[in-house]
Write an enzyme that holds these catalytic residues in place. Structure first.
Site, PDB file in Angstrom:
ATOM      1  N   ASP A  77       6.329 -13.629   4.664  1.00 48.77           N
ATOM      2  CA  ASP A  77       5.757 -12.533   5.289  1.00 48.77           C
ATOM      3  C   ASP A  77       4.714 -13.163   6.120  1.00 48.77           C
ATOM      4  OD1 ASP A  77       7.340 -10.009   4.867  1.00 48.77           O
ATOM      5  OD2 ASP A  77       7.031 -11.021   2.753  1.00 48.77           O
ATOM      6  N   ARG A  85       0.784 -14.437   3.977  1.00 53.18           N
ATOM      7  CA  ARG A  85       0.783 -15.190   2.705  1.00 53.18           C
ATOM      8  C   ARG A  85       0.099 -16.541   2.557  1.00 53.18           C
ATOM      9  NH1 ARG A  85       2.403 -10.016   0.606  1.00 53.18           N
ATOM     10  NH2 ARG A  85       4.207  -9.497   1.198  1.00 53.18           N
ATOM     11  N   ARG A 146      -0.470  -2.778  10.623  1.00 52.70           N
ATOM     12  CA  ARG A 146       0.466  -3.956  10.769  1.00 52.70           C
ATOM     13  C   ARG A 146       1.322  -3.714  12.075  1.00 52.70           C
ATOM     14  NH1 ARG A 146       3.801  -3.289   5.376  1.00 52.70           N
ATOM     15  NH2 ARG A 146       4.680  -4.791   6.111  1.00 52.70           N
ATOM     16  N   LYS A 176      11.259  -5.071  11.454  1.00 53.61           N
ATOM     17  CA  LYS A 176      11.150  -4.027  10.401  1.00 53.61           C
ATOM     18  C   LYS A 176      10.424  -3.305  10.731  1.00 53.61           C
ATOM     19  CE  LYS A 176       7.688  -6.876   7.989  1.00 53.61           C
ATOM     20  NZ  LYS A 176       7.454  -7.964   6.806  1.00 53.61           N
ATOM     21  N   HIS A 177      10.576  -2.002   9.955  1.00 54.17           N
ATOM     22  CA  HIS A 177      11.703  -1.624   8.788  1.00 54.17           C
ATOM     23  C   HIS A 177      12.505  -0.542   9.565  1.00 54.17           C
ATOM     24  CE1 HIS A 177       7.743  -2.737   7.027  1.00 54.17           C
ATOM     25  NE2 HIS A 177       8.605  -3.456   6.324  1.00 54.17           N
ATOM     26  N   HIS A 189       6.787   0.936  -1.884  1.00 50.70           N
ATOM     27  CA  HIS A 189       6.465   0.029  -2.966  1.00 50.70           C
ATOM     28  C   HIS A 189       6.294   1.132  -4.100  1.00 50.70           C
ATOM     29  CE1 HIS A 189       5.327  -2.767   0.270  1.00 50.70           C
ATOM     30  NE2 HIS A 189       5.689  -3.691  -0.770  1.00 50.70           N
ATOM     31  N   ASP A 261      14.778  -4.633   2.533  1.00 52.81           N
ATOM     32  CA  ASP A 261      13.505  -4.560   2.068  1.00 52.81           C
ATOM     33  C   ASP A 261      13.615  -5.105   0.633  1.00 52.81           C
ATOM     34  OD1 ASP A 261      10.794  -4.893   2.013  1.00 52.81           O
ATOM     35  OD2 ASP A 261      10.430  -2.961   2.959  1.00 52.81           O
TER      36      ASP A 261
END
Length: 366
Positions: A77, A85, A146, A176-177, A189, A261
């Site tokens: 990602d 990351r 984002r 996404k998403h 999450h 996901d």
């Protein structure tokens, strides 16, 4: 769908999984699964990263672990902002909300190409980006900056420019998403969000960028662990045939790879057993499953899919179809093995890359 060049049901099922792992070197158990073709792709996260040289060595070891059959793809990602990351000494990219405010779409495409060039230098062929969600809820705890814009038109122009840049570097993207996470007030999450807009609103706002990405040829899309009662009042998109097949495939015409996901997210992991989650998502229309960890659950999911495919011709047919899409997708990746460590500074974190990132950030401040 063309036949898949791998062996047996176990190899077919392996192509349907992207997995993560703990640590900065791949454990022997993961390398054994890679060699046995029980894994189709590997995802990297912050705990896997120390330095560009270490990441390059890690990616090279993973990719060389496949001796025959479809190649292993390594993903990350690398959206920019709070979801990237790989950080310094690589270039740190601004949030996509900042990038999306740039009126010169060619500059956004250049930024996407620079992101792709840094990933390609490390042997990473798949960026799990761009976000195609429309940021319409300031209280959204998981999307926010984002997203590229607060309107579908703004998202389309900026996100697809970023995606075109990735493609010029040989890196695959993933929109996404689906069908839209921009107006949720719950983080998937942690729990299961519900988007209560009627169908007309969903089509006019949430679906619009995805339809544009499909028309542009986007090679992969990621599902949302979100319930949309206007389409399916009972199941989140990841497990909804009405959304993943009827809407996405039959109506919008998507022929690429549909990716879940992360299946360890509480929105689905707390509500479905492992076998139900995998088999029902597959039957709904998902082709490829993301599972960060733990390894025991990854293996449990893989073995459950193998058993289901061996027991049911319908499941076996879906596995073959999905593995075929994975194979087609992997051909869109044209990233070589990682560069030698001594050459990495000439590509990653370069003055030109950092200058462009800085220019975007300064424009937002000004």
């Amino acid at each position: 769908m063309e036949p898949v060049t791998t062996h047996g049901v176990r190899g077919l099922c392996g192509q349907l999984f992207s997995v993560g792992f703990e640590g900065t070197t791949p454990p022997a158990s993961l390398m054994a699964r890679v060699a046995a073709r029980e894994v189709g792709a590997v995802m990297l996260f912050r705990p896997n990263v120390v330095s560009p040289e270490q990441v390059a060595a890690l990616v090279g070891r993973l990719r060389r672990g496949v001796k025959e059959g479809p190649p292993l793809v390594v993903s990350v990602d690398q959206e920019g902002g709070r979801v990237q990351r790989l950080r310094a000494p690589l270039t740190e990219w601004p949030p996509m909300q900042v990038v999306g405010a740039e009126p010169d779409r060619a500059r956004i495409e250049t930024l996407g190409r620079f992101v792709g060039e840094e990933l390609a230098a490390l042997g990473i062929g798949w960026n799990l980006a761009p976000v195609l969600d429309v940021h319409t809820n300031p209280q959204n705890p998981v999307i926010g900056d984002r997203a590229f814009a607060t309107t579908p038109e703004g998202v389309i122009e900026a996100a697809l420019a970023f995606w075109r840049g990735l493609r010029k570097a040989g890196v695959a993207g993933c929109g996404k998403h689906f069908p839209g996470h921009g107006d949720t007030d719950v983080d998937s999450h942690l729990d299961l969000p519900v988007v209560t807009h009627d169908e007309a609103r969903l089509r006019a706002v949430e679906l619009f960028p995805f339809a544009a990405a499909i028309a542009a040829g986007c090679e992969a899309l990621m599902t949302a662990h979100v319930v949309y009662p206007a389409f399916d009042a009972e199941r989140p998109a990841t497990l909804s045939k009405r959304i993943a097949t009827d809407l996405l495939r039959r109506e919008l015409g998507f022929t690429g790879l549909l990716v879940s996901d992360d299946l360890q997210m509480k929105a689905v992991a707390d509500r479905f057993g492992t076998e139900e989650l995998i088999v029902e998502s597959l039957n709904a229309g998902v082709d490829h499953f993301l599972m960060r960890g733990p390894e025991s659950r990854q293996v449990e999911a893989y073995e459950a899919l193998v058993r289901a495919a061996e027991a049911s011709s319908q499941v076996r047919a879906r596995v073959e179809e999905a593995a075929g899409r994975v194979q087609v997708f992997k051909r869109t990746v044209s990233v070589d093995l990682p560069l030698p460590g001594a050459l990495l500074p000439s590509v990653v974190g370069t003055p030109a890359h950092k200058a462009l990132a800085g220019a975007f950030a300064k424009r937002a401040e000004g």
